[in-house]
Design an enzyme around this catalytic site. Structure first.
Site, PDB file in Angstrom:
ATOM      1  CG  MET A 167     -16.933  -0.678  -4.710  1.00  0.00           C
ATOM      2  SD  MET A 167     -15.451  -1.320  -3.934  1.00  0.00           S
ATOM      3  CE  MET A 167     -16.149  -2.358  -2.678  1.00  0.00           C
ATOM      4  NE  ARG A 181     -13.470  -2.830  -6.882  1.00  0.00           N
ATOM      5  CZ  ARG A 181     -14.389  -3.784  -6.947  1.00  0.00           C
ATOM      6  NH1 ARG A 181     -15.159  -3.880  -8.005  1.00  0.00           N
ATOM      7  NH2 ARG A 181     -14.519  -4.651  -5.959  1.00  0.00           N
ATOM      8  CE1 TYR A 186      -4.240  -1.670  -2.527  1.00  0.00           C
ATOM      9  CE2 TYR A 186      -3.688  -1.826  -0.211  1.00  0.00           C
ATOM     10  CZ  TYR A 186      -3.517  -1.237  -1.444  1.00  0.00           C
ATOM     11  OH  TYR A 186      -2.615  -0.238  -1.581  1.00  0.00           O
ATOM     12  CD  GLU A 187     -11.343  -0.571  -2.866  1.00  0.00           C
ATOM     13  OE1 GLU A 187     -10.765  -0.199  -1.830  1.00  0.00           O
ATOM     14  OE2 GLU A 187     -12.585  -0.651  -2.970  1.00  0.00           O
ATOM     15  N   GLY A 188     -10.737  -5.552  -3.799  1.00  0.00           N
ATOM     16  CA  GLY A 188     -11.246  -6.568  -4.724  1.00  0.00           C
ATOM     17  C   GLY A 188     -10.077  -7.110  -5.525  1.00  0.00           C
TER      18      GLY A 188
END
Ligand SMILES: Cc1cc2nc3c(=O)[nH]c(=O)nc-3n(C[C@H](O)[C@H](O)[C@H](O)COP(=O)(O)OP(=O)(O)OC[C@H]3O[C@@H](n4cnc5c(N)ncnc54)[C@H](O)[C@@H]3O)c2cc1C
Length: 598
Positions: free
Chosen positions: A297, A301, A443-445
């Protein structure tokens, strides 16, 4: 509509903020010499500016399409991707054992910024492949690495991340896809995967012959919730005996999403196992899938945060070029018959452009700095320094992701404002930048999840220790700068100290606050930390520009501009930082109205 990579600026940030010369002394990074850095930046700038950037607007119009079950990317993408693979761009920061170049991540980051500025929809394909490589490198078996890693590192095959399901977005514990152990001599010990994944970026396409999906699913023994999830490697085409792409796996693209932006990036709904079940192999141990995902991540991120920087740069260049040619109005106080001017002469347009440029420089500094910390965390020979760098990177990753993507949207929006009505219509391309930028905070959290991570995990787990170490370092810079007014120090120092004071108050409050109150203040806290930390890096760049100017007397315009943007940042961004404090401390007000009163 053109894009020219800001190579001088990128080099400056790499040298002064990411400290690439120090990174080049770390074991394994020795190849990152100044000459190589220059060659890479120049060459990437050519590919991005000449080949990718011209595709951006036509590809947005054409979009990717699903025809007879097959996804086709817009004209030009296949050729551009072939050039990208030929150039060895995919493997810059990967292990030489698998064909990578073993360079620091900090060097791959400006290059990735260029791809994203040139054409974000295109750049998403490599971005996802990078995630797959990181996962396999860290957790794959020797056999999995042997079969897949070389092809993914080169970009010959691409990778995807399959997390999201209709009922499982931010809450991945709600995931339902299943993976059942199976025995078949053709595939060895494997699993049959069934379920539906949605929103899968480049889940199918025609850029490469095979796609390696990284899929989260639950085994029959997997307990409910996030602990019972495992990670699987599920190729679109199953490998043949020679290791090439063989027969088709049981995966079908049901549809492509119709989206606000990134039209050329195919966002797929994928059905796994409608027939006998898709063949997949578990990566690592059972039930540790989510934990493995989190290991990659940081890089993912960081790359999404970088998209905020990249779109901001493109939007700035476009707005500046437009402002130079759009003639409207006369100089302030001039006679009615005075010659009309291009709008770049109006103070408010100059303010908007400088705001866009300064925001972009500040975001870039934060992203490259964090990449340098990741590199030090991976390779520093001293364990204590490695650990400190890791903690710094862990703290800043959610900030890079959320602060840069929110600000990227704001910069793209200001770009439209500079264009006036011509920004709101599609013709100029300014609107596309805003449409494209808007996904990155989601996106990506989502950015809300990033703020929760920052306050609920990163700040809480060491009771603010990593944040306090950062504040102490920032204070040291403020006092160096305050003692030397040649770099514009007095005004920058005043604003930096104001922001640091607010940050210290917020840190002390949040580590003691009830979880719900801390969560309610987490988004403004993330903005505060991003604004102050980037302000610190802008101040450091002002000091470096002063030092370089005094030492060699060359590049004077560039260095003077760096000092000017640092002052502008202090007055237009840092000065607002203490204003976040009441919202951070005021979580109680957020919770005052019940959900049914909203
Ligand atoms: C174009 C596009 C490409 C994508 N690519 C991929 C991909 O390649 N692979 C993949 O697996 N997924 C992908 N996604 C999915 C993406 O990661 C999710 O959309 C994202 O994680 C948010 O999940 P959600 O949409 O279900 O929103 P939800 O989780 O329903 O969130 C809705 C809102 O509630 C907030 N919220 C939810 N839970 C909390 C909480 N606990 N605390 C505070 N706030 C909360 C969120 O911040 C958000 O504002 C993509 C999505 C899009 C639109």
């Amino acid at each position: 509509m053109s894009y020219t990579a800001p190579v001088a600026e990128m080099r400056f940030v790499l040298e002064e903020v990411a400290e690439v010369d120090r990174l080049a002394t770390l074991p394994g990074y020795e190849a990152a010499s100044p000459d190589l850095v220059d060659a890479i930046l120049e060459e990437a700038a050519r590919l991005a500016g000449n080949e990718l950037a011209p595709l951006n607007q036509p590809a947005d119009r054409a979009g990717s399409v699903l025809e007879n079950g097959v996804v086709r990317t817009p004209p030009g993408f296949r050729e551009a991707y072939a050039r990208y693979v030929e150039g060895g761009w995919n493997g810059l920061a990967f292990d030489p054992e698998y064909g990578g170049q073993g360079l620091p991540l900090a060097l791959a980051i400006p290059v990735a910024e260029m791809w994203n500025s040139a054409c974000m929809s295109f750049a998403l394909c490599p971005l996802l492949t990078v995630g797959a490589v990181e996962l396999l490198q860290a957790h794959g078996s020797d056999e999995q690495k042997r079969r897949y890693l070389g092809k993914l590192v080169s970009g010959e095959w691409t990778g995807t991340m399959n997390l999201t399901e209709p009922q499982a977005g931010s809450d991945l514990g709600a995931m339902r896809s299943r993976a059942v152990p199976a025995h078949d001599p053709r595939w060895g010990e494997h699993y049959r995967i069934t379920g539906q994944k949605i929103f899968i970026t480049y889940g199918d396409h025609d850029l490469a012959p095979n796609i390696v999906h990284m899929v989260l699913a639950r085994t029959p023994e997997g307990s409910p919730g996030s602990r019972g999830i495992s990670l699987f490697l599920v190729p679109k085409l199953l490998p043949d005996d020679a290791g090439g792409a063989g027969s088709r796996n049981d995966i079908r693209t049901l549809s492509l999403e119709h989206k606000l932006g990134i039209h050329a990036s195919p966002t797929c709904v994928l059905a796994y196992g409608e027939d006998e079940g898709a063949v997949g192999w578990r990566i690592g141990e059972e039930n540790r899938g989510l934990e493995y995902m989190f290991t990659m991540m940081n890089a993912a991120r960081l790359n999404v945060g970088l998209q905020g920087v990249a779109i901001a740069e493109r939007a700035y260049q476009q707005a500046r070029d437009f402002a130079r040619i759009r003639v409207q109005g006369r100089p302030l106080g001039a006679a009615a018959n005075a010659e009309a001017l291009s709008i770049i002469h109006h103070p408010d347009v100059r303010r908007m452009l400088l705001w866009m440029r300064t925001a972009t420089e500040a975001m870039r500094a934060l992203a490259y700095y964090t990449a340098g910390m990741i590199d030090q965390g991976r390779r520093h020979p001293e364990p204590a320094a490695r650990r400190a760098a890791e903690r710094r990177a862990d703290l800043l990753i959610p900030v890079v992701k959320a602060w840069c993507t929110d600000l990227g949207v704001a910069v793209a929006s200001t770009g439209i404002q500079v264009h006036g009505g011509m920004g709101y219509v599609e013709e100029t391309g300014a609107a596309q930048h805003l449409r494209d930028a808007r996904i990155a905070p989601i996106y990506e959290g989502t950015n809300g999840i990033q703020a929760n991570d920052l306050v609920g995990r990163k700040l809480a787990r060491d009771r603010g220790e990593a944040a306090a170490a950062l504040v102490a370092e920032m204070r040291a810079t403020a006092s160096t700068l305050g003692a030397d007014d040649r770099a514009g120090g007095a005004s920058i120092t005043r604003q930096l100290e104001g922001g640091l004071g607010a940050l210290e108050t917020a840190n002390s409050f949040l580590v003691e606050a009830e979880p719900a109150l801390a969560a309610a203040g987490s988004a403004p806290y993330l903005q505060l930390l991003g604004t102050v930390c980037a302000g610190w890096l802008m101040a450091r760049m002002a000091i470096s520009a002063q030092r370089r100017g005094a030492a060699n007397g060359s590049d004077t315009a560039f260095l003077a501009a760096k000092r000017a943007t640092a002052r502008f940042y202090a007055e237009h961004f840092l000065a607002l930082a203490p204003g976040y404090l009441p919202a951070i401390l005021g979580g109680g007000t957020v919770l005052e109205l019940d959900p049914d009163q909203l």
